[in-house]
Design an enzyme around this catalytic site. Sequence first.
Site, PDB file in Angstrom:
ATOM      1  N   GLU A   1      17.822  -1.353 -51.899  1.00  0.00           N
ATOM      2  CA  GLU A   1      16.992  -1.939 -50.838  1.00  0.00           C
ATOM      3  C   GLU A   1      16.322  -3.249 -51.269  1.00  0.00           C
ATOM      4  OE1 GLU A   1      16.049   2.295 -48.589  1.00  0.00           O
ATOM      5  OE2 GLU A   1      14.381   1.169 -49.426  1.00  0.00           O
TER       6      GLU A   1
ATOM      7  N   LYS B   1       6.345  -2.259 -40.599  1.00  0.00           N
ATOM      8  CA  LYS B   1       7.204  -2.255 -39.415  1.00  0.00           C
ATOM      9  C   LYS B   1       6.556  -3.000 -38.238  1.00  0.00           C
ATOM     10  CE  LYS B   1       9.600   2.053 -40.695  1.00  0.00           C
ATOM     11  NZ  LYS B   1      10.071   3.391 -40.198  1.00  0.00           N
TER      12      LYS B   1
ATOM     13  N   TYR C   1      19.609   0.554 -42.591  1.00  0.00           N
ATOM     14  CA  TYR C   1      19.492   1.988 -42.309  1.00  0.00           C
ATOM     15  C   TYR C   1      20.861   2.677 -42.223  1.00  0.00           C
ATOM     16  CZ  TYR C   1      14.404   2.052 -41.561  1.00  0.00           C
ATOM     17  OH  TYR C   1      13.031   2.020 -41.732  1.00  0.00           O
TER      18      TYR C   1
ATOM     19  N   ASN D   1       6.158   4.266 -37.014  1.00  0.00           N
ATOM     20  CA  ASN D   1       5.355   4.883 -38.080  1.00  0.00           C
ATOM     21  C   ASN D   1       4.902   3.916 -39.175  1.00  0.00           C
ATOM     22  OD1 ASN D   1       7.788   4.641 -39.328  1.00  0.00           O
ATOM     23  ND2 ASN D   1       8.044   6.803 -39.823  1.00  0.00           N
TER      24      ASN D   1
ATOM     25  N   HIS E   1       7.869   1.436 -44.129  1.00  0.00           N
ATOM     26  CA  HIS E   1       9.033   2.000 -44.820  1.00  0.00           C
ATOM     27  C   HIS E   1       8.761   1.925 -46.312  1.00  0.00           C
ATOM     28  CE1 HIS E   1      13.133   2.689 -46.221  1.00  0.00           C
ATOM     29  NE2 HIS E   1      12.874   1.740 -47.098  1.00  0.00           N
TER      30      HIS E   1
END
Length: 141
Positions: free
Chosen positions: A128, A11, A51, A114, A117
């Site tokens: 995905e 990320k 998402y 965080n 993913h």
Amino acid sequence: MAVERTLSIIKPDAVAKNVIGKIYSRFESNGLKVVASKMKQLSRADAEGFYAVHRERPFFKDLVDFMISGPVMIQVLEGESAIAKNRELMGATDPKKAEKGTIRADFAESIDANAVHGSDAPETAKVEVSYFFPGMEVYNR
Ligand code: ADP
Ligand code: MG
């Protein structure tokens, strides 16, 4: 045991921290191979589509804003039980709850930022992987 493919994203927070190599090294030393990769600045539509399952969640807008705040590194990881193995290496969603030595414990600041993913199941991995690498074959059952 089966060889699987899973989608991983480093990320914007971790890309900005210049730890792509350190995170790749966790994958490689734990039996996961990078079999596709690209750096990308996601558009709002890219992030909202990716998402979509979280669309109704209160954190959806913040999550999308964060995911488009800078470039991300997107990769497909392959290996024995790659989906669960990657989730194990990532650690808990909230870095404060993540086990010591996991990617999130070591590189992430907060539940919003965080670091990584990872797909959470064979069905989501398939969706995905094709979202970012259309045409790539996945045989996860
Ligand atoms: P994971 O990334 O561990 O699979 P989820 O799929 O539940 O976690 O959520 C997707 C992402 O949304 C998380 O990685 C995190 O960045 C964000 N998120 C999840 N829950 C919260 C929350 N309670 N507050 C803020 N952000 C959240
Ligand atoms: Mg998830």
